[in-house]
Scaffold this active site. Structure first.
Site, mmCIF file in Angstrom:
data_model
loop_
_atom_site.group_PDB
_atom_site.id
_atom_site.type_symbol
_atom_site.label_atom_id
_atom_site.label_comp_id
_atom_site.label_asym_id
_atom_site.label_seq_id
_atom_site.Cartn_x
_atom_site.Cartn_y
_atom_site.Cartn_z
ATOM 1 N N ASP B 11 23.896 -2.459 -17.352
ATOM 2 C CA ASP B 11 24.318 -1.716 -18.576
ATOM 3 C C ASP B 11 23.441 -2.311 -19.625
ATOM 4 O O ASP B 11 23.786 -3.249 -20.415
ATOM 5 C CB ASP B 11 26.030 -1.873 -18.936
ATOM 6 C CG ASP B 11 26.195 -1.090 -20.077
ATOM 7 O OD1 ASP B 11 25.555 -0.175 -20.395
ATOM 8 O OD2 ASP B 11 27.104 -1.614 -20.658
ATOM 9 N N GLU B 72 21.666 1.848 -16.029
ATOM 10 C CA GLU B 72 21.932 3.066 -17.024
ATOM 11 C C GLU B 72 21.057 3.863 -17.466
ATOM 12 O O GLU B 72 20.315 3.339 -18.193
ATOM 13 C CB GLU B 72 23.133 2.656 -17.967
ATOM 14 C CG GLU B 72 23.773 3.874 -18.634
ATOM 15 C CD GLU B 72 24.900 3.589 -19.497
ATOM 16 O OE1 GLU B 72 25.860 3.020 -19.063
ATOM 17 O OE2 GLU B 72 25.018 4.112 -20.746
ATOM 18 N N ASP B 145 33.189 -5.573 -21.107
ATOM 19 C CA ASP B 145 31.776 -4.722 -21.463
ATOM 20 C C ASP B 145 31.254 -4.777 -20.252
ATOM 21 O O ASP B 145 30.386 -3.857 -19.950
ATOM 22 C CB ASP B 145 30.997 -5.499 -22.121
ATOM 23 C CG ASP B 145 31.546 -5.583 -23.545
ATOM 24 O OD1 ASP B 145 31.272 -5.164 -24.746
ATOM 25 O OD2 ASP B 145 32.314 -6.717 -23.784
#
Lengths: 199, 199
Positions: B11, B72, B145
């Site tokens: 991410d 991502e 996260d």
């Protein structure tokens, strides 16, 4: 004692990444050393394109051992279709320099035009001509795209303020750039507060 | 013969970059291996921040030797203040993988939400809960996260279409994504025509 400074300028781009190397000697005497364009094929995947540029940038830094790497500032307002790739290449140039403990400078396109031609809105040909004149080239830089990389290096030689990458750099920004920098900082502060729970 | 697949999900982010590693075994059995967040301080210059993330990503790939790295997708429409740094980190993850000849996959946030929760507009907590359930974690992923990085890896295990980085990938895009890809390709073609004189 060595007084000259080897400056490697980068005009970041995924399809064509310009690299220009100059020497800045005493009395701001500037000499041409090298110019080239590192290319990646649009027919391969993004990861392999970036790898090609990464290897090219590393090879240039190994060959010319610059004292400073000066990279064109990428703004998010720029052409939305190419800005991400351009930003990624600028990031690769930064990491390639940082891995060698080479300081990184950043100058905006208008700073470059202003420094090289005296006109912040000069066109491409004006920049090419002034780059050739400043570096005593007997023809326009070839390939032409790479003129921007040489111009970036010249700008750093004449106005090295971009070298200050931290808070001090903001003093040298235009109002629009300062606004951008402030928005960016604010955003980062908010983000780090929001995500602070895991820190 | 080895049948399991080690997937490292990323991410991307400049302040916090999530990394999640899972193993996909026979019958799509998914197992948790590792989750972490690589951080860079907002108080240092961009080049040093990127270097920190670069070193962290390389260390993770050395440690877990993934068969595929799933990242991502970054879109230029995203938050304009952070998109450039995010794109740069995604680029670093691509190069770190490509240097090791590890295939790179890209999945959009909505593909991830859809794959993990069955709802392309799921919120963060729903994603965290489903990640914990799929990987048999007895608590929510920590740090929170990093759930997105695990979700990215899970998405690749369940829907590996993102692995096809070239033209084939476009068949799996949403209409908006396809439009984006087409605009990008057109732009690149125009650019390469415009700049063709030096090629």
């Amino acid at each position: 004692m060595r007084t000259e400074l080897i400056i490697l300028g980068v005009d970041p781009g995924l399809t064509r990444c310009g690299v220009g190397v100059i020497e800045a000697g005493a009395y701001r005497r500037l000499s041409f050393i090298h110019v080239d364009v590192i290319r990646s094929s649009i027919d391969v995947s993004q990861d392999l394109r970036l790898l090609t540029i990464w290897e090219g940038l590393n090879a240039k830094m190994d060959e010319f051992v610059p004292d400073v790497v000066s990279i064109e500032q990428v703004f998010a307002q720029h052409n939305i279709n190419t800005v991400l790739g351009t930003a990624q290449v600028a990031g690769l140039a930064m990491v390639a320099a940082a891995q060698r403990s080479i300081p990184v400078a950043v100058h905006t396109p208008s700073q470059v035009k202003l420094a090289v031609t005296g006109n912040g809105k000069a066109d491409k040909l004006q920049v090419e001509r002034m780059v050739a004149r400043i570096l005593n080239l007997n023809k326009l830089p070839d390939p032409p795209d790479a003129a921007d990389a040489l111009a970036q290096a010249i700008t750093h030689a004449l106005h090295p303020a971009g070298e200050l990458q931290g808070g001090e750099r903001e003093q040298h920004l235009t109002p629009a750039q300062r606004q951008w920098a402030e928005a960016l900082k604010k955003q980062q502060q908010n983000k780090s507060r929001m995500h602070g729970r895991g820190m």
